[in-house]
Write a protein that holds these residues in place. Sequence first.
Motif, mmCIF file in Angstrom:
data_model
loop_
_atom_site.group_PDB
_atom_site.id
_atom_site.type_symbol
_atom_site.label_atom_id
_atom_site.label_comp_id
_atom_site.label_asym_id
_atom_site.label_seq_id
_atom_site.Cartn_x
_atom_site.Cartn_y
_atom_site.Cartn_z
ATOM 1 N N TYR A 42 -14.636 15.247 -12.182
ATOM 2 C CA TYR A 42 -14.660 16.314 -11.185
ATOM 3 C C TYR A 42 -15.234 15.804 -9.868
ATOM 4 C CZ TYR A 42 -15.189 21.027 -9.249
ATOM 5 O OH TYR A 42 -15.086 22.148 -8.461
ATOM 6 N N MET A 43 -16.256 14.968 -9.955
ATOM 7 C CA MET A 43 -16.863 14.452 -8.731
ATOM 8 C C MET A 43 -15.933 13.486 -8.002
ATOM 9 S SD MET A 43 -19.459 16.194 -8.247
ATOM 10 C CE MET A 43 -19.849 15.338 -6.713
ATOM 11 N N LYS A 44 -15.061 12.814 -8.732
ATOM 12 C CA LYS A 44 -14.052 11.994 -8.057
ATOM 13 C C LYS A 44 -13.127 12.882 -7.233
ATOM 14 C CE LYS A 44 -13.974 8.267 -11.506
ATOM 15 N NZ LYS A 44 -13.168 7.609 -12.579
ATOM 16 N N THR A 45 -12.798 14.035 -7.782
ATOM 17 C CA THR A 45 -11.998 15.008 -7.033
ATOM 18 C C THR A 45 -12.796 15.546 -5.849
ATOM 19 O OG1 THR A 45 -10.815 15.622 -9.054
ATOM 20 C CG2 THR A 45 -10.722 17.187 -7.228
ATOM 21 N N TRP A 46 -14.066 15.833 -6.073
ATOM 22 C CA TRP A 46 -14.905 16.373 -4.995
ATOM 23 C C TRP A 46 -15.053 15.372 -3.847
ATOM 24 C CZ3 TRP A 46 -16.001 21.169 -4.048
ATOM 25 C CH2 TRP A 46 -16.965 21.470 -3.066
ATOM 26 N N ARG A 47 -15.127 14.082 -4.166
ATOM 27 C CA ARG A 47 -15.229 13.070 -3.105
ATOM 28 C C ARG A 47 -13.990 13.108 -2.205
ATOM 29 N NH1 ARG A 47 -20.148 13.293 -3.598
ATOM 30 N NH2 ARG A 47 -21.220 12.015 -5.161
ATOM 31 N N HIS A 91 -14.198 23.578 5.619
ATOM 32 C CA HIS A 91 -15.154 23.838 4.548
ATOM 33 C C HIS A 91 -14.479 23.574 3.207
ATOM 34 C CE1 HIS A 91 -16.301 26.434 7.947
ATOM 35 N NE2 HIS A 91 -17.542 26.207 7.575
ATOM 36 N N ILE A 92 -15.272 23.196 2.219
ATOM 37 C CA ILE A 92 -14.751 22.992 0.877
ATOM 38 C C ILE A 92 -15.559 23.843 -0.103
ATOM 39 C CG2 ILE A 92 -13.751 20.724 1.223
ATOM 40 C CD1 ILE A 92 -16.300 19.450 0.190
ATOM 41 N N GLY A 93 -14.914 24.158 -1.222
ATOM 42 C CA GLY A 93 -15.597 25.006 -2.182
ATOM 43 C C GLY A 93 -15.020 24.886 -3.570
ATOM 44 N N VAL A 133 -22.655 19.854 -9.746
ATOM 45 C CA VAL A 133 -21.991 19.615 -8.457
ATOM 46 C C VAL A 133 -23.009 19.638 -7.318
ATOM 47 C CG1 VAL A 133 -20.301 20.509 -6.814
ATOM 48 C CG2 VAL A 133 -19.763 20.482 -9.254
ATOM 49 N N LEU A 134 -23.894 20.622 -7.319
ATOM 50 C CA LEU A 134 -24.900 20.712 -6.264
ATOM 51 C C LEU A 134 -25.839 19.509 -6.287
ATOM 52 C CD1 LEU A 134 -25.737 24.519 -6.439
ATOM 53 C CD2 LEU A 134 -24.643 23.311 -4.546
ATOM 54 N N ARG A 135 -26.095 18.998 -7.458
ATOM 55 C CA ARG A 135 -26.944 17.814 -7.580
ATOM 56 C C ARG A 135 -26.306 16.587 -6.957
ATOM 57 N NH1 ARG A 135 -27.300 15.273 -13.398
ATOM 58 N NH2 ARG A 135 -25.302 14.467 -12.627
ATOM 59 N N ASP A 136 -24.982 16.456 -7.101
ATOM 60 C CA ASP A 136 -24.319 15.199 -6.753
ATOM 61 C C ASP A 136 -23.473 15.254 -5.480
ATOM 62 O OD1 ASP A 136 -25.430 14.159 -9.046
ATOM 63 O OD2 ASP A 136 -23.644 14.487 -10.271
ATOM 64 N N ALA A 137 -23.230 16.436 -4.949
ATOM 65 C CA ALA A 137 -22.341 16.543 -3.793
ATOM 66 C C ALA A 137 -23.016 16.052 -2.517
ATOM 67 C CB ALA A 137 -21.894 17.994 -3.613
ATOM 68 N N LYS A 138 -22.246 15.363 -1.675
ATOM 69 C CA LYS A 138 -22.705 15.014 -0.325
ATOM 70 C C LYS A 138 -22.530 16.206 0.605
ATOM 71 C CE LYS A 138 -21.314 10.184 -0.954
ATOM 72 N NZ LYS A 138 -20.333 9.125 -0.534
ATOM 73 N N ILE A 139 -21.382 16.883 0.457
ATOM 74 C CA ILE A 139 -21.126 18.120 1.195
ATOM 75 C C ILE A 139 -21.141 19.250 0.174
ATOM 76 C CG2 ILE A 139 -19.522 19.410 2.638
ATOM 77 C CD1 ILE A 139 -18.421 16.767 3.668
#
Length: 345
Positions: A157-162, A175-177, A189-195
């Motif tokens: 999921y975080m690969k997608t979030w990047r 904006h992204i969500g 997600v909140l722990r690892d997200a840059k944005i």
Amino acid sequence: MSKTTKTFSIAPDGVDPAKVPTRELWTGKKIPAIGLGTFGSDRFNMQDIADAVLGAIEVGFRHIDCASVYGNEDLIGNSLKIAMDGGIKREELWITSKVWNDKHDDVINSCKKSLKDLQLDYLDLYLIHWPFPNFHAPGCDVDSRSPDAKPYIHENYMKTWRQMEKLVEMGLVKHIGTSNMTIPKLKLVLRDAKIKPACNEMELHPHFQQQELFDYVRENNIVPIGFCPIGSPNRPDRDKTDKDTVDIEDPVVKKIAARLGVHPAVVCLKWAVQRGQIPIPFSVHRDKYLSNLKLTVENLLSEEDMAELSKIDKNCRLIKGHVFLWKDGQTWEDLWDMSGEITPP
């Protein structure tokens, strides 16, 4: 209707968009507190939905909620172009789209396709539609399961979030969500997200208030956007079960509606706006979407009404996501972290 035959003008009986309440995102940007949904499932003609988008903008809507999987963004793009050619400035509109499950590894190209179809240079909000990279489009057999179905895997999921974050850096998205998430997933997600996510789109209506998740996203400066705000009576048959309840038939909702002289659906929508979420009702009928918008600028529900409505939650999830299950013997509860742990990071 086509972009060559339809002209655009602001409807005299519409609502001044400046009077529609807004919600402030953590970026400081404001988003209209009600939007028009564009998922017509299998019950409405796609051109009718595109026409409703233009009609909604004519009466004062400025927030349109789209998604690639709905299959109508190219038609909606024609409506947006007519509106903007007719004098609506791009910055006056709030346009959302979503990346579908089969494009988690190709987010940037999926977003570019939506931008091309919508005839836009950027999106105001781009969401990951579901946290599962399993392909199933609306209309599929509820009993079928994608052969490559997988559970939520945080690393993936975080690969997608990047890629979502990259879209912001590229200027293609403001904006992204997230969407259809749970607290355990959002914590990761909140722990690892840059944005950080600006919004989380989730099912919200009086019979499914999701109070714990609602409070969690607001405490973390994430704006909740609520789909199925009146209980989605026109949702696909695959999502219906005998145990589902009907919000607009609830005695409390009907009592308040009778006192105010409005349809019970209006009570559901006004509850949503006054509670602090952003409802995205869907309708192709002008009288209904105009009424939906007008109610946002009227003070309808008292504190007593709101308190009474807070007590009718039945924890009735209508969009259960059956088709995203990843192995035999599961129930839809597994998708929502109700009957087991999510895959650890």
